[in-house]
Write a protein that holds these residues in place. Structure first.
Motif, PDB file in Angstrom:
ATOM      1  N   THR A  34      -3.568 -11.212  -7.836  1.00 52.25           N
ATOM      2  CA  THR A  34      -2.946  -9.995  -7.044  1.00 52.25           C
ATOM      3  C   THR A  34      -2.303  -9.237  -7.917  1.00 52.25           C
ATOM      4  OG1 THR A  34      -3.194 -11.382  -4.882  1.00 52.25           O
ATOM      5  CG2 THR A  34      -1.683  -9.277  -4.919  1.00 52.25           C
ATOM      6  N   LEU A  35      -1.412  -9.880  -8.666  1.00 53.41           N
ATOM      7  CA  LEU A  35      -0.611  -8.944  -9.520  1.00 53.41           C
ATOM      8  C   LEU A  35      -1.513  -8.081 -10.519  1.00 53.41           C
ATOM      9  CD1 LEU A  35       2.559 -10.939 -10.102  1.00 53.41           C
ATOM     10  CD2 LEU A  35       2.359  -8.893  -8.893  1.00 53.41           C
ATOM     11  N   LEU A  36      -2.512  -8.836 -10.934  1.00 55.59           N
ATOM     12  CA  LEU A  36      -3.489  -8.001 -12.060  1.00 55.59           C
ATOM     13  C   LEU A  36      -4.303  -7.240 -11.254  1.00 55.59           C
ATOM     14  CD1 LEU A  36      -4.581  -8.468 -14.944  1.00 55.59           C
ATOM     15  CD2 LEU A  36      -6.255  -9.908 -13.975  1.00 55.59           C
ATOM     16  N   VAL A  37      -4.791  -7.307 -10.107  1.00 51.71           N
ATOM     17  CA  VAL A  37      -5.477  -6.062  -9.422  1.00 51.71           C
ATOM     18  C   VAL A  37      -4.456  -4.912  -9.261  1.00 51.71           C
ATOM     19  CG1 VAL A  37      -6.409  -5.614  -7.302  1.00 51.71           C
ATOM     20  CG2 VAL A  37      -6.992  -7.648  -8.153  1.00 51.71           C
ATOM     21  N   VAL A  38      -3.288  -5.291  -8.665  1.00 52.90           N
ATOM     22  CA  VAL A  38      -2.185  -4.075  -8.499  1.00 52.90           C
ATOM     23  C   VAL A  38      -2.067  -3.326  -9.893  1.00 52.90           C
ATOM     24  CG1 VAL A  38       0.122  -3.780  -8.029  1.00 52.90           C
ATOM     25  CG2 VAL A  38      -1.156  -5.211  -6.600  1.00 52.90           C
ATOM     26  N   MET A  39      -1.822  -4.217 -10.922  1.00 59.09           N
ATOM     27  CA  MET A  39      -1.530  -3.450 -12.099  1.00 59.09           C
ATOM     28  C   MET A  39      -2.796  -2.426 -12.778  1.00 59.09           C
ATOM     29  SD  MET A  39       0.592  -6.298 -14.297  1.00 59.09           S
ATOM     30  CE  MET A  39      -0.105  -5.885 -15.705  1.00 59.09           C
ATOM     31  N   THR A  40      -3.998  -3.036 -12.592  1.00 63.56           N
ATOM     32  CA  THR A  40      -5.081  -2.394 -12.964  1.00 63.56           C
ATOM     33  C   THR A  40      -5.533  -1.462 -11.884  1.00 63.56           C
ATOM     34  OG1 THR A  40      -6.528  -4.186 -12.150  1.00 63.56           O
ATOM     35  CG2 THR A  40      -5.668  -4.011 -14.711  1.00 63.56           C
ATOM     36  N   ALA A  41      -5.144  -1.155 -10.612  1.00 64.05           N
ATOM     37  CA  ALA A  41      -5.779  -0.347  -9.853  1.00 64.05           C
ATOM     38  C   ALA A  41      -5.969   1.156 -10.217  1.00 64.05           C
ATOM     39  CB  ALA A  41      -4.929  -0.376  -8.485  1.00 64.05           C
ATOM     40  N   PRO A  42      -7.026   2.034  -9.996  1.00 65.82           N
ATOM     41  CA  PRO A  42      -7.055   3.114 -10.641  1.00 65.82           C
ATOM     42  C   PRO A  42      -6.503   4.370  -9.911  1.00 65.82           C
ATOM     43  CG  PRO A  42      -8.998   2.723  -9.483  1.00 65.82           C
ATOM     44  CD  PRO A  42      -8.145   1.397  -9.563  1.00 65.82           C
ATOM     45  N   SER A  43      -5.810   3.992  -8.828  1.00 66.54           N
ATOM     46  CA  SER A  43      -5.029   5.062  -8.062  1.00 66.54           C
ATOM     47  C   SER A  43      -3.832   5.544  -8.598  1.00 66.54           C
ATOM     48  CB  SER A  43      -4.543   4.356  -6.667  1.00 66.54           C
ATOM     49  OG  SER A  43      -3.747   3.516  -6.699  1.00 66.54           O
ATOM     50  N   PRO A  44      -3.606   6.907  -8.768  1.00 64.80           N
ATOM     51  CA  PRO A  44      -2.467   7.606  -9.440  1.00 64.80           C
ATOM     52  C   PRO A  44      -1.303   7.515  -8.364  1.00 64.80           C
ATOM     53  CG  PRO A  44      -3.884   9.027  -8.208  1.00 64.80           C
ATOM     54  CD  PRO A  44      -4.761   7.892  -8.096  1.00 64.80           C
ATOM     55  N   ALA A  45      -0.130   7.456  -9.038  1.00 67.21           N
ATOM     56  CA  ALA A  45       1.192   7.383  -8.466  1.00 67.21           C
ATOM     57  C   ALA A  45       1.699   8.457  -8.223  1.00 67.21           C
ATOM     58  CB  ALA A  45       1.997   6.202  -9.284  1.00 67.21           C
ATOM     59  N   HIS A  46       2.158   9.086  -6.834  1.00 63.29           N
ATOM     60  CA  HIS A  46       2.730  10.118  -6.628  1.00 63.29           C
ATOM     61  C   HIS A  46       4.333   9.713  -6.154  1.00 63.29           C
ATOM     62  CE1 HIS A  46      -1.180  12.147  -6.578  1.00 63.29           C
ATOM     63  NE2 HIS A  46      -1.354  11.274  -6.003  1.00 63.29           N
TER      64      HIS A  46
END
Length: 69
Positions: A34-46
């Motif tokens: 789960t942490l790996l998926v969250v870290m590599t998620a391609p969604s940009p942060a706003h």
């Protein structure tokens, strides 16, 4: 003065477990994935500006405390 540094040997019962249960290992694996998926998620942060994110919270707290807003 000398101290005894050895423990008396206690026989282990035949049913004593020394390993982790299966769910403890599974929980660690799920957490890591789960942490790996969250870290590599391609969604940009706003970033949220303080006026948008903080103002409603401050107004709510003012109403709860009783300060007229």
């Amino acid at each position: 003065m000398s101290a005894v540094s050895s423990r008396p040997s206690v026989p282990r019962s035949p049913g004593a477990r020394t390993g982790l249960p299966w769910w403890a290992v599974a929980l660690a694996v799920v957490s890591f994935v789960t942490l790996l998926v969250v870290m590599t998620a391609p969604s940009p942060a706003h970033a949220v500006s303080a006026s948008q994110g903080l103002a409603p919270l401050l107004e709510f707290l003012a109403r709860v405390v009783g300060i007229g807003v």
